[in-house]
Enzyme design. Structure first.
Site, PDB file in Angstrom:
ATOM      1  N   VAL A 521       0.852  -1.180   0.000  1.00 39.69           N
ATOM      2  CA  VAL A 521       0.000   0.000   0.000  1.00 39.69           C
ATOM      3  C   VAL A 521       0.894   1.238   0.000  1.00 39.69           C
ATOM      4  CG1 VAL A 521      -1.829   1.223   1.203  1.00 39.69           C
ATOM      5  CG2 VAL A 521      -1.730  -1.258   1.313  1.00 39.69           C
ATOM      6  N   ASP A 632     -11.726 -11.165   8.095  1.00 40.41           N
ATOM      7  CA  ASP A 632     -10.357 -10.916   8.545  1.00 40.41           C
ATOM      8  C   ASP A 632     -10.296  -9.650   9.397  1.00 40.41           C
ATOM      9  OD1 ASP A 632      -7.693 -11.521   8.861  1.00 40.41           O
ATOM     10  OD2 ASP A 632      -7.072 -10.645   6.956  1.00 40.41           O
TER      11      ASP A 632
END
Ligand SMILES: *[C@@H]1O[C@H](CO)[C@@H](O)[C@H](O)[C@H]1NC(C)=O
Ligand SMILES: *[C@@H]1O[C@H](CO)[C@@H](O)[C@H](O)[C@H]1NC(C)=O
Ligand SMILES: *[C@@H]1O[C@H](CO)[C@@H](O)[C@H](O)[C@H]1NC(C)=O
Ligand SMILES: *[C@@H]1O[C@H](CO)[C@@H](O)[C@H](O)[C@H]1NC(C)=O
Ligand SMILES: *[C@@H]1O[C@H](CO)[C@@H](O)[C@H](O)[C@H]1NC(C)=O
Ligand SMILES: *[C@@H]1O[C@H](CO)[C@@H](O)[C@H](O)[C@H]1NC(C)=O
Ligand SMILES: *[C@@H]1O[C@H](CO)[C@@H](O)[C@H](O)[C@H]1NC(C)=O
Ligand SMILES: *[C@@H]1O[C@H](CO)[C@@H](O)[C@H](O)[C@H]1NC(C)=O
Length: 823
Positions: A521, A632
């Site tokens: 990211v 998650d």
């Protein structure tokens, strides 16, 4: 509110009913749980033994339509209403009338007599006669609440000389093992009944192949031939100096594993539906049967219309005519001139995503070898036929085979890459074939394009059809494909790759914010100066494409202040990029577990964050148009904006449920150790309640400032849940509060701890829904008392720990487990 009211009443009624039943049993049946020497025997027609808390019964019974009498153990009526026998003593020696008597002799052996058959015992246990000095006055056989019949030689029932758990019949219940004791040579094996009317030793057995060089495998045999082989899963086994075994443990539900004459099944009693519900059953699909395709071939279960067997590279069918008649059992052979002669040009061809070959046949395991070293290891030895390099929790293992490769199954999503040895000719041909494929792809661009268009049409039709037939598995992916490929979503902006490259300064290291399971990211700045987060999928992860499309499809439709906003995406060639709202404060874990940054989070802020996450989950689970399971949730997926508002991110693993679907099952478990609920980690079953479990962990971590899997100095065997549960039991729950919190509201903190404990309860049915949690956190609803939580212990590699507790060690705390086979 009324929900919990009725819940309590129903429970109270049930308990009252059980108590009444117990009372009646004691009052009229004079129930007992022991047989003693020379005094108390058990006669057919003379009642049954009942364990202390009425969980199990032992007595004489006749199975199915049979009139023969057997001694067995079954769940008591209050536990399982459909009589289910879990153990049979005289399975091969039935009594033909009701004259049977079960006694204990002076050596501590259980003996079954039938009085019409003179004095030869029908059946007896054997105790080594070296145990000569048993004091007969203190000898007793007791049926325990675990379902175990144990012969004790002392008054305090501490020294046992025999137990039924060591002699399983066809059923494994909690506390029983399948495996081997190396010292005594004892093997625990399950064997099927002959039929529903005859508990005699049947043809099918389940045993553990205790491969000390590789991970053990379960085998189901029919007679002496292999019938089914399990996938290797590291969480399921315990191995130490003395024993290698699988242990049923870890759940408080009534669960059993049984070998029948066609399958091995794991079943859980459904108290509501009053029936056994299947958690797992094998073999199921064509390729599950061992050797469906013989040696050196691979089986593809999805090849429905064509032949499912295919030779490995460099091998040819042993019998072409068998092959042409879709009979693959003969397998394939290599026509290399003798396996032992190998030339210089040998190499390997990759066979992607397989259930790897039987390791009980000529396999070797070496640890701490990189993939390259593993390849060299195999290349060096002419008889090495294949290798596979695996990585589990940071440990690299090298598996090599020196014989025929058996029972290989090709998966579409999961599995490991196997490298098969071939000679120079085959290697070159294989390389040419893949090049040729690429060239042909170029030439065929136009036909492929029209094929793609046709496919899109078909998918749209399928979607339309799917909407009429809800609950079809996998429809979310189809919708995702449609959304991305048609590029029709008006809210979604499509960015040029050039714009993204400029925004992130060629994905420069300086701009990297983090590194996840599927890529990196980056921080970026668009031409209009807007700051964005750019999530770039790594190009190597083939499976990531699916997650990518999934994530786009999921977040594109979601709008909520506690969810990260998707601004757009970019798809060009191999590049898959998401453009997201930029969160300057990174993730919650970067504050919570940092010794200085944690002081920015006072209690008020932490309580707001908890409430914010709860609202985000409420939206996902109930308020949005779709029912979304995140799968998650963890502190590193909770991002914080400038005002420290929490935003849930990372929907790469999310699943959409349709209509009234409540639960789904997957063979591909994705999630993070320490945050996964037991039913998900073990059976792959996920529902909103598995997200609730993860939320419970997050709350505990926020309150305590500790990681669930972090190291507890006072008791290293325990994780955070275990510690909190212990303190809660002692009335000292507030001791867990982060010591850097100078002041806090004790009642608010207590409420959070209590709600968190409700969320991590072992049985998913006991965990509250997110709507109830929101009310409880606000104080509008008072939380009930929590029951025993799941996963109280840390994973420990050294000792006898529960093999079903998938807790991580420190080093893998935030590692996302991408694939863990549960079959
Ligand atoms: C028992 O007998 C009945 C009637 O003869 C028959 O329908 C049934 O299938 C039998 N059950 C079993 C388990 O053999
Ligand atoms: C009881 O269990 C047996 C075997 O598990 C099943 O065949 C039978 O249908 C069940 N009976 C009821 C009433 O559920
Ligand atoms: C039961 O078996 C015994 C021994 O085999 C035999 O003597 C007896 O006649 C049998 N009884 C019945 C009712 O079949
Ligand atoms: C056997 O145990 C009983 C009860 O503990 C005791 O009174 C008795 O003396 C013991 N007998 C022998 C031979 O040790
Ligand atoms: C390599 O193997 C193929 C078949 O697997 C065989 O036809 C060929 O002769 C072999 N080449 C050499 C150099 O051994
Ligand atoms: C398949 O081939 C094997 C020999 O390779 C043979 O023994 C077997 O009977 C065949 N099976 C069928 C169903 O024809
Ligand atoms: C190759 O490996 C096999 C199996 O481990 C072993 O028996 C054999 O000695 C090895 N051969 C050589 C030349 O190292
Ligand atoms: C199995 O679970 C029980 C309680 O759930 C626990 O006391 C026991 O230690 C566990 N056994 C192993 C071998 O971990």
């Amino acid at each position: 509110m009324p929900l919990f009211h009725t819940y309590k009443v129903a429970n109270a009624q049930k308990m009252l009913f059980k108590a009444l039943l117990l009372f009646l049993l004691f009052r009229f049946c004079e129930s007992r749980d022991t047989i003693t020497w020379n005094q108390e025997q058990l006669k057919d027609g003379g009642g049954v033994l009942v364990s202390k808390q009425s969980k199990f019964e032992l007595g004489f019974f006749s199975p199915g339509n049979s009139s023969y009498r057997y001694v067995g153990i079954w769940y008591s009526q209050t536990e399982v209403s459909n009589k289910t026998v879990v153990w049979v003593a005289n399975r091969n020696n039935p009594i033909n009338d009701t004259s049977g008597v079960l006694t204990i002799n002076r050596y501590g052996e259980l003996v079954l007599y039938a009085y019409n058959m003179e004095s030869t015992p029908i059946w007896s246990t054997y105790v080594s006669r070296s145990v000569q000095n048993v004091n007969t006055t203190t000898l007793s056989a007791q049926l325990l609440d675990t379902g175990n019949l144990v012969v004790f030689q002392d008054n305090n029932n501490e020294i046992s000389i025999w137990q039924s758990f060591d002699h399983p019949t066809d059923t494994l219940i909690r506390g029983m093992k399948v495996g081997v004791n190396w010292k005594s040579g004892q093997e625990w094996v399950l064997t099927s009944w002959k039929s529903q009317d005859d508990p005699g030793t049947g043809d099918y057995t389940l045993r553990l192949y205790p491969n000390q060089i590789a991970s053990p495998q379960f085998f189901m045999y029919k007679g002496s031939s292999k019938y089914w082989r399990s996938d290797t899963g590291p969480i399921d086994f315990v191995t130490n100096q003395e024993e290698t075994y699988y242990l049923m443990n870890g759940t408080n539900t009534i669960t059993r594993a049984t070998v029948t004459d066609s399958a091995v099944e794991r079943l859980t009693w459904d108290d509501g539906g009053l029936q056994w519900e299947e958690d797992f059953s094998a073999p199921k699909s064509r390729c599950d049967w061992y050797g469906q395709c013989g040696a050196n071939s691979k089986c593809s279960p999805d090849n429905v219309n064509v032949f499912w067997c295919d030779c490995l590279p460099g091998y040819v069918p042993k019998s072409i005519s068998d092959w042409n008649h879709k009979n693959g059992t003969g397998g394939c052979v290599s026509n290399r001139l003798g396996l032992l002669k190998c030339g210089d040009g040998d190499g390997f061809v990759k066979v992607a995503r397989v259930k790897y070959p039987d390791t009980s046949i000529g396999a070797l395991l070496k640890s701490g070898m990189s993939a390259k070293e593993c390849e060299q290891e195999c290349l060096r030895n002419c008889s090495c036929t294949a290798y596979l390099s695996t990585e589990y929790e940071g440990l690299v293992d090298c598996l090599t085979w020196y014989d025929d490769l058996m029972d290989i199954l090709v998966y579409t999503e999961v599995g490991q890459d196997l490298y098969v040895r071939v000679n120079a000719t085959v290697l070159a041909a294989n390389a040419r074939r893949s090049e040729g494929f690429l060239e042909r792809r170029g030439m065929l661009a136009i036909p492929i394009l029209s094929a793609v268009l046709a496919l899109v049409l078909i998918i749209m039709l399928a979607c339309w059809w799917g909407k009429k037939n809800r609950n079809t598995k996998g429809i979310d992916f189809v919708e995702a494909d449609e959304l991305v490929e048609n590029q029709t979503n008006p809210e979604l902006q499509f960015f040029d790759l050039d714009t993204i490259i400029a925004a992130t300064d060629h994905f420069s290291r300086v701009n990297e914010l983090g590194h996840g399971g599927f890529g990196s990211v980056y921080k970026g700045q668009l031409p209009n100066e807007e700051k964005v987060a750019v999530k770039r999928l790594s190009q190597t992860s083939g499976q990531g494409i699916k997650e990518f499309k999934n994530e786009v499809a999921v977040i594109a439709r979601l709008q909520h202040r506690n969810l990260v906003k998707l601004l757009g995406c970019c798809i060009k060639g191999e590049e898959r990029i998401l453009v997201l709202e930029y969160m300057p404060n990174k993730s919650l874990n970067s504050f919570l577990f940092d010794s200085t940054r944690r002081s920015f989070l006072d209690w008020e802020k932490r309580f707001e964050i908890i409430n914010g996450i709860a609202r985000g989950i409420l939206y996902l689970h109930q308020d949005s148009r779709l029912r979304i399971i995140h799968r998650d949730l963890k502190t590193s997926n909770i991002l914080l904006d400038t005002k420290m508002n929490p935003k849930i991110s990372d929907f790469g693993m999310a699943r959409i449920f349709h209509g009234d679907q409540l639960q789904d099952k997957t063979s591909r478990i994705v999630g993070t150790y320490g945050y996964m609920s037991p039913e998900y980690a073990i059976f792959g079953r996920f529902s909103t309640k598995s997200d609730i479990f993860s939320f419970g962990i997050i709350m505990l971590e926020i309150v305590s400032g500790r990681k669930n899997n972090g190291y507890d100095l006072e008791d290293p065997s325990m994780n955070l849940i275990g510690r909190v549960w212990e303190l809660w039991g002692e009335g000292r729950a507030l001791d867990i509060v982060d010591s850097t919190l100078k002041s806090y509201k004790p009642n608010e903190v207590m409420r959070c701890i209590q709600v968190a404990l409700l969320c991590v309860q072992e049985d998913s049915k006991d965990r509250p829904a997110i709507s109830a949690i929101v009310f409880m956190l606000s104080g509008e609803l008072s939380p009930p008392l929590p029951k025993h939580p799941a996963f109280v212990y840390r994973r420990d590699f050294s000792a006898d720990v529960d093999p079903l507790l998938p807790n991580g060690s420190d080093s893998v705390n935030d590692l996302t487990i991408t694939t863990m086979e549960v079959r």
